[in-house]
Scaffold this motif. Structure first.
Motif, PDB file in Angstrom:
ATOM      1  N   PHE A  66       0.830  -1.197   0.000  1.00 12.03           N
ATOM      2  CA  PHE A  66       0.000   0.000   0.000  1.00 12.03           C
ATOM      3  C   PHE A  66       0.870   1.254   0.000  1.00 12.03           C
ATOM      4  O   PHE A  66       0.779   2.105   0.874  1.00 12.03           O
ATOM      5  CB  PHE A  66      -0.987  -0.023   1.179  1.00 12.03           C
ATOM      6  CG  PHE A  66      -2.035  -1.088   1.020  1.00 12.03           C
ATOM      7  CD1 PHE A  66      -3.168  -0.859   0.281  1.00 12.03           C
ATOM      8  CD2 PHE A  66      -1.845  -2.338   1.588  1.00 12.03           C
ATOM      9  CE1 PHE A  66      -4.125  -1.855   0.098  1.00 12.03           C
ATOM     10  CE2 PHE A  66      -2.791  -3.344   1.417  1.00 12.03           C
ATOM     11  CZ  PHE A  66      -3.937  -3.101   0.666  1.00 12.03           C
ATOM     12  N   PHE A  67       1.721   1.309  -1.020  1.00  9.22           N
ATOM     13  CA  PHE A  67       2.646   2.430  -1.113  1.00  9.22           C
ATOM     14  C   PHE A  67       2.646   3.059  -2.509  1.00  9.22           C
ATOM     15  O   PHE A  67       3.695   3.277  -3.098  1.00  9.22           O
ATOM     16  CB  PHE A  67       4.065   2.050  -0.688  1.00  9.22           C
ATOM     17  CG  PHE A  67       4.507   0.633  -0.977  1.00  9.22           C
ATOM     18  CD1 PHE A  67       5.232  -0.076  -0.042  1.00  9.22           C
ATOM     19  CD2 PHE A  67       4.214   0.018  -2.195  1.00  9.22           C
ATOM     20  CE1 PHE A  67       5.660  -1.377  -0.313  1.00  9.22           C
ATOM     21  CE2 PHE A  67       4.651  -1.268  -2.457  1.00  9.22           C
ATOM     22  CZ  PHE A  67       5.371  -1.964  -1.505  1.00  9.22           C
ATOM     23  N   THR A  68       1.457   3.354  -3.009  1.00  9.35           N
ATOM     24  CA  THR A  68       1.349   4.035  -4.307  1.00  9.35           C
ATOM     25  C   THR A  68       1.195   5.544  -4.161  1.00  9.35           C
ATOM     26  O   THR A  68       1.098   6.251  -5.167  1.00  9.35           O
ATOM     27  CB  THR A  68       0.154   3.493  -5.101  1.00  9.35           C
ATOM     28  OG1 THR A  68      -1.025   3.575  -4.285  1.00  9.35           O
ATOM     29  CG2 THR A  68       0.385   2.043  -5.516  1.00  9.35           C
ATOM     30  N   ARG A  75       3.319   8.715   2.099  1.00  2.81           N
ATOM     31  CA  ARG A  75       4.277   7.731   1.594  1.00  2.81           C
ATOM     32  C   ARG A  75       5.333   7.394   2.648  1.00  2.81           C
ATOM     33  O   ARG A  75       5.705   6.225   2.815  1.00  2.81           O
ATOM     34  CB  ARG A  75       4.943   8.259   0.323  1.00  2.81           C
ATOM     35  CG  ARG A  75       5.839   7.248  -0.382  1.00  2.81           C
ATOM     36  CD  ARG A  75       6.247   7.776  -1.749  1.00  2.81           C
ATOM     37  NE  ARG A  75       7.129   6.834  -2.434  1.00  2.81           N
ATOM     38  CZ  ARG A  75       6.698   5.785  -3.127  1.00  2.81           C
ATOM     39  NH1 ARG A  75       5.410   5.524  -3.195  1.00  2.81           N
ATOM     40  NH2 ARG A  75       7.557   4.993  -3.733  1.00  2.81           N
ATOM     41  N   VAL A  76       5.798   8.394   3.383  1.00  7.54           N
ATOM     42  CA  VAL A  76       6.775   8.170   4.451  1.00  7.54           C
ATOM     43  C   VAL A  76       6.192   7.238   5.511  1.00  7.54           C
ATOM     44  O   VAL A  76       6.848   6.297   5.973  1.00  7.54           O
ATOM     45  CB  VAL A  76       7.223   9.505   5.069  1.00  7.54           C
ATOM     46  CG1 VAL A  76       8.052   9.256   6.323  1.00  7.54           C
ATOM     47  CG2 VAL A  76       8.012  10.326   4.058  1.00  7.54           C
ATOM     48  N   VAL A  77       4.955   7.483   5.887  1.00  6.99           N
ATOM     49  CA  VAL A  77       4.281   6.647   6.885  1.00  6.99           C
ATOM     50  C   VAL A  77       4.172   5.209   6.382  1.00  6.99           C
ATOM     51  O   VAL A  77       4.409   4.252   7.131  1.00  6.99           O
ATOM     52  CB  VAL A  77       2.892   7.221   7.215  1.00  6.99           C
ATOM     53  CG1 VAL A  77       2.073   6.230   8.033  1.00  6.99           C
ATOM     54  CG2 VAL A  77       3.023   8.537   7.972  1.00  6.99           C
ATOM     55  N   ALA A  78       3.813   5.044   5.109  1.00  2.07           N
ATOM     56  CA  ALA A  78       3.673   3.707   4.543  1.00  2.07           C
ATOM     57  C   ALA A  78       4.999   2.958   4.542  1.00  2.07           C
ATOM     58  O   ALA A  78       5.063   1.772   4.896  1.00  2.07           O
ATOM     59  CB  ALA A  78       3.115   3.791   3.128  1.00  2.07           C
ATOM     60  N   LEU A  79       6.073   3.631   4.173  1.00  3.51           N
ATOM     61  CA  LEU A  79       7.381   2.977   4.153  1.00  3.51           C
ATOM     62  C   LEU A  79       7.827   2.601   5.565  1.00  3.51           C
ATOM     63  O   LEU A  79       8.373   1.515   5.789  1.00  3.51           O
ATOM     64  CB  LEU A  79       8.414   3.881   3.483  1.00  3.51           C
ATOM     65  CG  LEU A  79       8.260   4.045   1.972  1.00  3.51           C
ATOM     66  CD1 LEU A  79       9.200   5.123   1.450  1.00  3.51           C
ATOM     67  CD2 LEU A  79       8.525   2.726   1.258  1.00  3.51           C
ATOM     68  N   VAL A 107       0.847  -6.172  -0.929  1.00  2.00           N
ATOM     69  CA  VAL A 107      -0.238  -5.756  -1.807  1.00  2.00           C
ATOM     70  C   VAL A 107       0.059  -4.313  -2.202  1.00  2.00           C
ATOM     71  O   VAL A 107       0.166  -3.435  -1.335  1.00  2.00           O
ATOM     72  CB  VAL A 107      -1.596  -5.879  -1.111  1.00  2.00           C
ATOM     73  CG1 VAL A 107      -2.710  -5.319  -1.998  1.00  2.00           C
ATOM     74  CG2 VAL A 107      -1.879  -7.329  -0.758  1.00  2.00           C
ATOM     75  N   ALA A 108       0.193  -4.067  -3.491  1.00  2.00           N
ATOM     76  CA  ALA A 108       0.791  -2.817  -3.951  1.00  2.00           C
ATOM     77  C   ALA A 108       0.034  -1.573  -3.509  1.00  2.00           C
ATOM     78  O   ALA A 108       0.622  -0.546  -3.190  1.00  2.00           O
ATOM     79  CB  ALA A 108       0.894  -2.835  -5.484  1.00  2.00           C
ATOM     80  N   GLY A 109      -1.280  -1.657  -3.481  1.00  4.00           N
ATOM     81  CA  GLY A 109      -2.094  -0.470  -3.259  1.00  4.00           C
ATOM     82  C   GLY A 109      -2.722  -0.013  -4.559  1.00  4.00           C
ATOM     83  O   GLY A 109      -2.229  -0.320  -5.651  1.00  4.00           O
ATOM     84  N   GLY A 110      -3.817   0.702  -4.450  1.00  2.15           N
ATOM     85  CA  GLY A 110      -4.541   1.157  -5.629  1.00  2.15           C
ATOM     86  C   GLY A 110      -4.126   2.555  -6.057  1.00  2.15           C
ATOM     87  O   GLY A 110      -3.115   3.094  -5.605  1.00  2.15           O
ATOM     88  N   ARG A 126       7.540   0.185  -7.479  1.00  2.19           N
ATOM     89  CA  ARG A 126       8.930  -0.233  -7.689  1.00  2.19           C
ATOM     90  C   ARG A 126       9.882   0.574  -6.817  1.00  2.19           C
ATOM     91  O   ARG A 126      10.786   0.020  -6.177  1.00  2.19           O
ATOM     92  CB  ARG A 126       9.290  -0.049  -9.162  1.00  2.19           C
ATOM     93  CG  ARG A 126      10.749  -0.353  -9.513  1.00  2.19           C
ATOM     94  CD  ARG A 126      11.175   0.378 -10.768  1.00  2.19           C
ATOM     95  NE  ARG A 126      11.070   1.826 -10.595  1.00  2.19           N
ATOM     96  CZ  ARG A 126      10.928   2.690 -11.600  1.00  2.19           C
ATOM     97  NH1 ARG A 126      10.853   2.260 -12.849  1.00  2.19           N
ATOM     98  NH2 ARG A 126      10.855   3.995 -11.363  1.00  2.19           N
ATOM     99  N   ASP A 127       9.690   1.876  -6.779  1.00  2.00           N
ATOM    100  CA  ASP A 127      10.584   2.731  -5.994  1.00  2.00           C
ATOM    101  C   ASP A 127      10.485   2.405  -4.496  1.00  2.00           C
ATOM    102  O   ASP A 127      11.494   2.419  -3.777  1.00  2.00           O
ATOM    103  CB  ASP A 127      10.246   4.201  -6.226  1.00  2.00           C
ATOM    104  CG  ASP A 127      10.559   4.655  -7.648  1.00  2.00           C
ATOM    105  OD1 ASP A 127      11.284   3.931  -8.367  1.00  2.00           O
ATOM    106  OD2 ASP A 127      10.046   5.724  -8.038  1.00  2.00           O
ATOM    107  N   ALA A 128       9.283   2.106  -4.035  1.00  2.00           N
ATOM    108  CA  ALA A 128       9.107   1.769  -2.619  1.00  2.00           C
ATOM    109  C   ALA A 128       9.820   0.469  -2.279  1.00  2.00           C
ATOM    110  O   ALA A 128      10.478   0.356  -1.235  1.00  2.00           O
ATOM    111  CB  ALA A 128       7.618   1.661  -2.291  1.00  2.00           C
TER     112      ALA A 128
END
Length: 284
Positions: A66-68, A75-79, A107-110, A126-128
């Motif tokens: 879930f980092f799209t 994004r920082v929180v997700a990583l 699971v990539a995220g939507g 990919r970057d995440a």
């Protein structure tokens, strides 16, 4: 009963961690796939103790990803959350019966709100993964990218095919792999070729099985059935995974309201019977 059978905790969704471990062990099943929410309910330290006491192998932890989101706080929180998930996976796997490394299912995220750029969202996935690769490698954890059926592309996973998942995994070292989940890939005309490709690269990190049930329920997340109850031909898929060199656990992961409403022991017994009939013969 096959020693490779692993019961994914989602199949008995309403069970606490202790109940899930007890149900799995009592049913004679040797492995379990865990979910982070029940682990969090007891705390990681207590979860590690419960796993160690159970004598079960831990085949995977669901879920990271879930980092799209674009660059920014979300994004920082997700990583950061995914880094915690890596640590949890390593601790739980080490506590398992064989102490082997497990997969953290991603699971990539939507698509973010208002975003229609699928390609751009996949690039952020990919970057995440690139940002997490060193953490996973140091912990002995495999980041297992799970492609989800295209009907989930908008809200859950912009990675829709096994080929897309492998395309990402191949850009990184051995700490990044893929999940082959029959529910999500059975329809794909390229799936057997892509399973072979994943095997050649040593990228298969998890094999999950369940059936595709119709008519689809209103909540399409709950369309998973016990193997043998739906439309999936497990023979070619299992043979492809076998020929690709996968010798690890095979998880049965079912999301279906009737399964969730049934007694845990009844579900585990039914899964074991179905596995021996429909899945085990494809693996030998």
């Amino acid at each position: 009963m096959s020693p490779r059978l692993s019961l994914n905790q989602a199949t008995i969704k309403r069970a606490t961690l202790r109940e899930a471990l007890d149900t799995t062990r009592t049913a004679g099943i040797a492995g379990i796939g865990l979910w982070r929410e029940p682990v969090a309910e007891v705390g990681v330290d207590d979860a590690v103790r419960l796993v160690a006491d159970s004598g079960l192998r831990v085949s995977s932890l669901c879920r990271g990803g879930f980092f799209t989101a674009p660059e920014g706080e979300e994004r920082v929180v997700a990583l950061d959350d995914n880094r915690r998930a890596i640590e949890e996976t390593a601790a739980l796997a080490a506590a398992g019966a064989d102490g082997s490394a497990a997969a953290l299912v991603l699971v990539a995220g939507g698509l973010p709100a208002g975003d229609r750029d699928l390609a751009g969202a996949r690039e952020r996935v990919r970057d995440a993964i690139g940002a997490l690769e060193d953490d996973a490698s140091a912990a002995g954890v495999t980041l297992a990218i799970e492609p989800l059926h295209p009907m989930y592309a908008a809200d859950r996973a912009v990675v829709s095919t096994l080929g897309q998942a492998i395309d990402i995994a191949e850009q990184f070292g051995p700490a990044v792999g893929v999940v082959v989940d029959t529910f999500h890939v059975w329809w794909d005309p390229q799936v057997l070729e892509q399973i072979a490709r994943a095997g050649r690269g040593g990228r298969i990190a998890s094999y999950q099985v369940c059936d595709w049930i119709t008519p689809l329920p209103a909540d399409v997340l709950l369309a998973r059935g016990v193997p043998g109850d739906g439309h999936i031909d497990f023979g070619p898929l299992g043979a492809a995974v076998r020929d690709a060199g996968w010798t690890g656990d095979v998880e049965v992961e079912i999301f279906h309201q009737d399964i969730w409403d049934a007694p845990f022991a009844e579900v585990a017994a039914r899964v074991a019977v179905a596995f021996d009939r429909w899945i085990e013969p494809t693996l030998v």
